[in-house]
Structure formats: C-alpha cells, structure tokens
Design a protein around this motif. Structure first.
Motif, PDB file in Angstrom:
ATOM      1  N   ASP A  46       0.838  -1.181   0.000  1.00  0.00           N
ATOM      2  CA  ASP A  46       0.000   0.000   0.000  1.00  0.00           C
ATOM      3  C   ASP A  46       0.873   1.232   0.000  1.00  0.00           C
ATOM      4  OD1 ASP A  46       0.323   1.060   2.941  1.00  0.00           O
ATOM      5  OD2 ASP A  46       0.026  -1.107   3.088  1.00  0.00           O
ATOM      6  N   GLY A  47       0.303   2.398  -0.340  1.00  0.00           N
ATOM      7  CA  GLY A  47       1.069   3.620  -0.482  1.00  0.00           C
ATOM      8  C   GLY A  47       1.729   4.065   0.795  1.00  0.00           C
ATOM      9  N   GLN A  48       1.076   3.821   1.941  1.00  0.00           N
ATOM     10  CA  GLN A  48       1.628   4.288   3.197  1.00  0.00           C
ATOM     11  C   GLN A  48       2.925   3.561   3.551  1.00  0.00           C
ATOM     12  OE1 GLN A  48       0.541   6.815   4.925  1.00  0.00           O
ATOM     13  NE2 GLN A  48       2.137   6.620   6.496  1.00  0.00           N
ATOM     14  N   SER A  49       2.938   2.208   3.452  1.00  0.00           N
ATOM     15  CA  SER A  49       4.113   1.449   3.852  1.00  0.00           C
ATOM     16  C   SER A  49       5.268   1.638   2.879  1.00  0.00           C
ATOM     17  CB  SER A  49       3.766  -0.035   3.963  1.00  0.00           C
ATOM     18  OG  SER A  49       3.382  -0.543   2.705  1.00  0.00           O
ATOM     19  N   HIS A  50       4.981   2.061   1.620  1.00  0.00           N
ATOM     20  CA  HIS A  50       6.017   2.243   0.627  1.00  0.00           C
ATOM     21  C   HIS A  50       6.397   3.708   0.462  1.00  0.00           C
ATOM     22  CE1 HIS A  50       4.430  -1.731  -1.348  1.00  0.00           C
ATOM     23  NE2 HIS A  50       5.139  -1.947  -0.262  1.00  0.00           N
ATOM     24  N   ALA A  51       5.924   4.579   1.360  1.00  0.00           N
ATOM     25  CA  ALA A  51       6.157   6.009   1.185  1.00  0.00           C
ATOM     26  C   ALA A  51       7.592   6.403   1.496  1.00  0.00           C
ATOM     27  CB  ALA A  51       5.189   6.799   2.071  1.00  0.00           C
ATOM     28  N   ASP A  52       8.262   5.697   2.375  1.00  0.00           N
ATOM     29  CA  ASP A  52       9.621   6.034   2.778  1.00  0.00           C
ATOM     30  C   ASP A  52      10.602   5.311   1.859  1.00  0.00           C
ATOM     31  OD1 ASP A  52      11.898   6.798   4.041  1.00  0.00           O
ATOM     32  OD2 ASP A  52      11.638   5.525   5.803  1.00  0.00           O
ATOM     33  N   ILE A  53      11.108   6.015   0.844  1.00  0.00           N
ATOM     34  CA  ILE A  53      11.987   5.411  -0.147  1.00  0.00           C
ATOM     35  C   ILE A  53      13.436   5.663   0.255  1.00  0.00           C
ATOM     36  CG2 ILE A  53      12.653   5.343  -2.573  1.00  0.00           C
ATOM     37  CD1 ILE A  53       9.818   4.387  -2.018  1.00  0.00           C
ATOM     38  N   SER A  54      14.218   4.586   0.373  1.00  0.00           N
ATOM     39  CA  SER A  54      15.620   4.723   0.761  1.00  0.00           C
ATOM     40  C   SER A  54      16.584   4.441  -0.392  1.00  0.00           C
ATOM     41  CB  SER A  54      15.938   3.754   1.913  1.00  0.00           C
ATOM     42  OG  SER A  54      15.685   2.411   1.531  1.00  0.00           O
ATOM     43  N   MET A  55      16.110   3.793  -1.462  1.00  0.00           N
ATOM     44  CA  MET A  55      16.997   3.404  -2.548  1.00  0.00           C
ATOM     45  C   MET A  55      16.222   3.205  -3.833  1.00  0.00           C
ATOM     46  SD  MET A  55      18.813  -0.228  -3.262  1.00  0.00           S
ATOM     47  CE  MET A  55      17.253  -0.720  -4.013  1.00  0.00           C
ATOM     48  N   ILE A  56      16.798   3.639  -4.960  1.00  0.00           N
ATOM     49  CA  ILE A  56      16.284   3.319  -6.288  1.00  0.00           C
ATOM     50  C   ILE A  56      17.475   2.874  -7.125  1.00  0.00           C
ATOM     51  CG2 ILE A  56      15.161   4.167  -8.375  1.00  0.00           C
ATOM     52  CD1 ILE A  56      13.686   6.194  -6.698  1.00  0.00           C
ATOM     53  N   ALA A  57      17.377   1.715  -7.757  1.00  0.00           N
ATOM     54  CA  ALA A  57      18.494   1.194  -8.548  1.00  0.00           C
ATOM     55  C   ALA A  57      17.976   0.551  -9.822  1.00  0.00           C
ATOM     56  CB  ALA A  57      19.286   0.168  -7.736  1.00  0.00           C
ATOM     57  N   ARG A  58      18.741   0.705 -10.881  1.00  0.00           N
ATOM     58  CA  ARG A  58      18.459  -0.015 -12.112  1.00  0.00           C
ATOM     59  C   ARG A  58      19.544  -1.062 -12.269  1.00  0.00           C
ATOM     60  NH1 ARG A  58      15.145   0.298 -16.331  1.00  0.00           N
ATOM     61  NH2 ARG A  58      15.806  -0.422 -18.376  1.00  0.00           N
ATOM     62  N   ALA A  59      19.169  -2.318 -12.233  1.00  0.00           N
ATOM     63  CA  ALA A  59      20.152  -3.399 -12.233  1.00  0.00           C
ATOM     64  C   ALA A  59      19.527  -4.645 -12.832  1.00  0.00           C
ATOM     65  CB  ALA A  59      20.630  -3.686 -10.809  1.00  0.00           C
ATOM     66  N   GLU A  60      20.384  -5.574 -13.248  1.00  0.00           N
ATOM     67  CA  GLU A  60      19.915  -6.816 -13.844  1.00  0.00           C
ATOM     68  C   GLU A  60      19.219  -7.691 -12.805  1.00  0.00           C
ATOM     69  OE1 GLU A  60      22.790  -8.074 -17.473  1.00  0.00           O
ATOM     70  OE2 GLU A  60      23.654  -8.289 -15.481  1.00  0.00           O
ATOM     71  N   ASP A  61      18.187  -8.403 -13.247  1.00  0.00           N
ATOM     72  CA  ASP A  61      17.580  -9.407 -12.389  1.00  0.00           C
ATOM     73  C   ASP A  61      18.340 -10.718 -12.562  1.00  0.00           C
ATOM     74  OD1 ASP A  61      16.718 -10.535 -14.785  1.00  0.00           O
ATOM     75  OD2 ASP A  61      14.634  -9.904 -14.533  1.00  0.00           O
ATOM     76  N   SER A  62      17.848 -11.787 -11.958  1.00  0.00           N
ATOM     77  CA  SER A  62      18.563 -13.067 -11.987  1.00  0.00           C
ATOM     78  C   SER A  62      18.669 -13.654 -13.383  1.00  0.00           C
ATOM     79  CB  SER A  62      17.864 -14.070 -11.061  1.00  0.00           C
ATOM     80  OG  SER A  62      16.503 -14.219 -11.430  1.00  0.00           O
ATOM     81  N   ASP A  63      17.824 -13.171 -14.324  1.00  0.00           N
ATOM     82  CA  ASP A  63      17.881 -13.640 -15.715  1.00  0.00           C
ATOM     83  C   ASP A  63      18.708 -12.727 -16.604  1.00  0.00           C
ATOM     84  OD1 ASP A  63      16.201 -15.854 -15.211  1.00  0.00           O
ATOM     85  OD2 ASP A  63      14.428 -14.563 -15.333  1.00  0.00           O
ATOM     86  N   GLY A  64      19.296 -11.691 -16.004  1.00  0.00           N
ATOM     87  CA  GLY A  64      20.104 -10.762 -16.784  1.00  0.00           C
ATOM     88  C   GLY A  64      19.314  -9.682 -17.476  1.00  0.00           C
ATOM     89  N   VAL A  65      18.046  -9.528 -17.126  1.00  0.00           N
ATOM     90  CA  VAL A  65      17.188  -8.511 -17.739  1.00  0.00           C
ATOM     91  C   VAL A  65      17.219  -7.251 -16.871  1.00  0.00           C
ATOM     92  CG1 VAL A  65      14.842  -7.939 -18.461  1.00  0.00           C
ATOM     93  CG2 VAL A  65      15.701 -10.284 -18.721  1.00  0.00           C
ATOM     94  N   PRO A  66      17.480  -6.077 -17.449  1.00  0.00           N
ATOM     95  CA  PRO A  66      17.488  -4.843 -16.648  1.00  0.00           C
ATOM     96  C   PRO A  66      16.129  -4.615 -15.989  1.00  0.00           C
ATOM     97  CG  PRO A  66      18.486  -4.462 -18.800  1.00  0.00           C
ATOM     98  CD  PRO A  66      17.862  -5.821 -18.854  1.00  0.00           C
ATOM     99  N   ALA A  67      16.163  -4.216 -14.741  1.00  0.00           N
ATOM    100  CA  ALA A  67      14.933  -3.987 -13.989  1.00  0.00           C
ATOM    101  C   ALA A  67      15.149  -2.823 -13.036  1.00  0.00           C
ATOM    102  CB  ALA A  67      14.529  -5.244 -13.215  1.00  0.00           C
ATOM    103  N   LEU A  68      14.054  -2.286 -12.534  1.00  0.00           N
ATOM    104  CA  LEU A  68      14.097  -1.193 -11.570  1.00  0.00           C
ATOM    105  C   LEU A  68      13.752  -1.741 -10.197  1.00  0.00           C
ATOM    106  CD1 LEU A  68      14.523   1.904 -11.428  1.00  0.00           C
ATOM    107  CD2 LEU A  68      12.034   2.142 -11.533  1.00  0.00           C
ATOM    108  N   TRP A  69      14.571  -1.391  -9.200  1.00  0.00           N
ATOM    109  CA  TRP A  69      14.425  -1.888  -7.842  1.00  0.00           C
ATOM    110  C   TRP A  69      14.279  -0.717  -6.885  1.00  0.00           C
ATOM    111  CZ3 TRP A  69      14.891  -7.319  -7.698  1.00  0.00           C
ATOM    112  CH2 TRP A  69      15.430  -7.900  -8.847  1.00  0.00           C
ATOM    113  N   ILE A  70      13.471  -0.903  -5.864  1.00  0.00           N
ATOM    114  CA  ILE A  70      13.216   0.162  -4.897  1.00  0.00           C
ATOM    115  C   ILE A  70      13.342  -0.399  -3.484  1.00  0.00           C
ATOM    116  CG2 ILE A  70      11.466   1.737  -3.971  1.00  0.00           C
ATOM    117  CD1 ILE A  70      10.342   2.012  -6.774  1.00  0.00           C
ATOM    118  N   GLY A  71      14.057   0.324  -2.641  1.00  0.00           N
ATOM    119  CA  GLY A  71      14.075   0.028  -1.210  1.00  0.00           C
ATOM    120  C   GLY A  71      13.116   0.947  -0.514  1.00  0.00           C
TER     121      GLY A  71
END
Length: 211
Positions: free
Chosen positions: A1-26
């Motif tokens: 939900d929006g409330q629990s994900h409101a505090d963003i500590s990290m944003i990264a663009r990196a490969e997933d386990s299959d080698g496909v670029p993906a966007l990740w958020i902490g």
C-alpha cells in the motif's frame, strides 16, 4: 500500500537473476520492491528483519562466473547476496553489534580480478570473492563511520576510493593493490562541513564533494 512504501531509501536499475534490466526500490523498514510492467510494485521476500531502524541502502548487480548475482547493503543487518535464488548473509570477523552498511562498489583490478568494497559504520570492508574483511585504523583511516564511496582515478591513473565520512570529510584510499589499501594524506581543501556524504566526478574531471 502507499503508506508502507512512502519512505523510499533506494532506487536502482540493475539486472535481475535472468540478466534482464529492472528497476528496484528500497522502501519502508527494509522492504525490496521490483517495478514490473505497468509500473506495479512487486514486493520480494528478503532474509533480513523488517523492523524499525532498518533500511535498504544500496543494491549492486554484477556477473560472476557467468551468473548474475545481486548484493544488498542494509542499515541494521549488514550485507546479503542473492545468487541462483539463494540468499547468503555476510558478517566479517571483528564486527560488533549491528553492522550498518551504507554503500557498495565493484572494482576490477589491473590484473582482471574482481573485488567488492563497502562503506560501513565500522570502517571499510573488502570482499575477495570468498569472504568480507573489515579494514579500519590498520590501513590509516582517521575514522570508521563511513558513508558514500566512489572510485575516481588520480592523474597517474591509480584507482582511488573517495569515501564519505561523518566527522572527517572525504577520506581517500589508494587501492592499486587491493590486498594492501593505503589511506592517502588528508591534504584536500577543508570542506564547509566535516560530514561529507561522498564525491562525484563530471565528464571534465571536476570532482564535487557532497556535504
């Protein structure tokens, strides 16, 4: 939900386990989210505790032995690696209490060997492919509470780590020989604030210190 994900500590663009670029958020207290098609946030199961004071500070993705592995730096539980769907927690000898890891960096030495470096609240950590080793006053660090990390070669091409710190401004470490890192003299112009988050370099070679 929006409330629990409101505090963003990290944003990264990196490969997933299959080698496909993906966007990740902490987000929140140590949550890891992957942005899927349609900008949907997909929570991923992680092994570190999700509790007050926990944050996901950094994610690094690299290829090792032909496989993709992902590294994560947490604010209260140290370093974790995800490889082939399996999680591994790392904690060097000599670390006491909570191990707060702020940043991660990958280096390929002049001889083609790969290393990882991490800034922590207990000094500089180095990964040689098998284990993490904590480095501190033994390599000349004036303080151990480190923040950001950047690899900026000097005029002679030597690889130099520029480390942010909470009380000593920028600390520079020569890693020409990763097994024998050497802290350089503190001869930079004094920053306006001794808390330096890190350093950045532009295309013209100008270095910016963030305080």
């Amino acid at each position: 939900d929006g409330q629990s994900h409101a505090d963003i500590s990290m944003i990264a663009r990196a490969e997933d386990s299959d080698g496909v670029p993906a966007l990740w958020i902490g987000a929140g207290p140590g949550e890891l989210l992957q942005v899927s098609a349609g900008l949907n946030l997909k929570p991923l199961a992680t092994p570190w505790p999700h509790q007050a004071g926990q944050r996901l500070n950094k994610m690094l993705s690299r290829r090792s032995d032909g496989r993709v592995e992902q590294w994560f730096a947490t604010d209260a539980s140290g370093i974790y690696r995800r490889r082939d769907g399996q999680w591994t927690a790392y904690r060097p000898q000599g670390v006491t209490g909570n191990w707060s890891v702020q940043d991660l960096l990958a280096q390929t030495s002049a001889y083609g060997r790969c290393w990882l470096w991490a800034t922590t609240d207990q000094g500089l950590a180095r990964f040689d492919g098998k284990q993490w080793v904590q480095l501190g006053h033994d390599i000349g660090l004036p303080g151990l509470d480190l923040l950001g990390i950047a690899l900026i070669p000097d005029a002679r091409g030597r690889p130099i780590l520029w480390l942010g710190s909470t009380r000593h401004g920028i600390i520079r470490v020569d890693i020409s020989d990763p097994l024998q890192p050497r802290t350089l003299p503190a001869d930079l112009p004094p920053p306006p604030d001794l808390t330096a988050d890190g350093a950045m370099v532009d295309r013209r070679g100008r270095i910016y210190v963030c305080t």
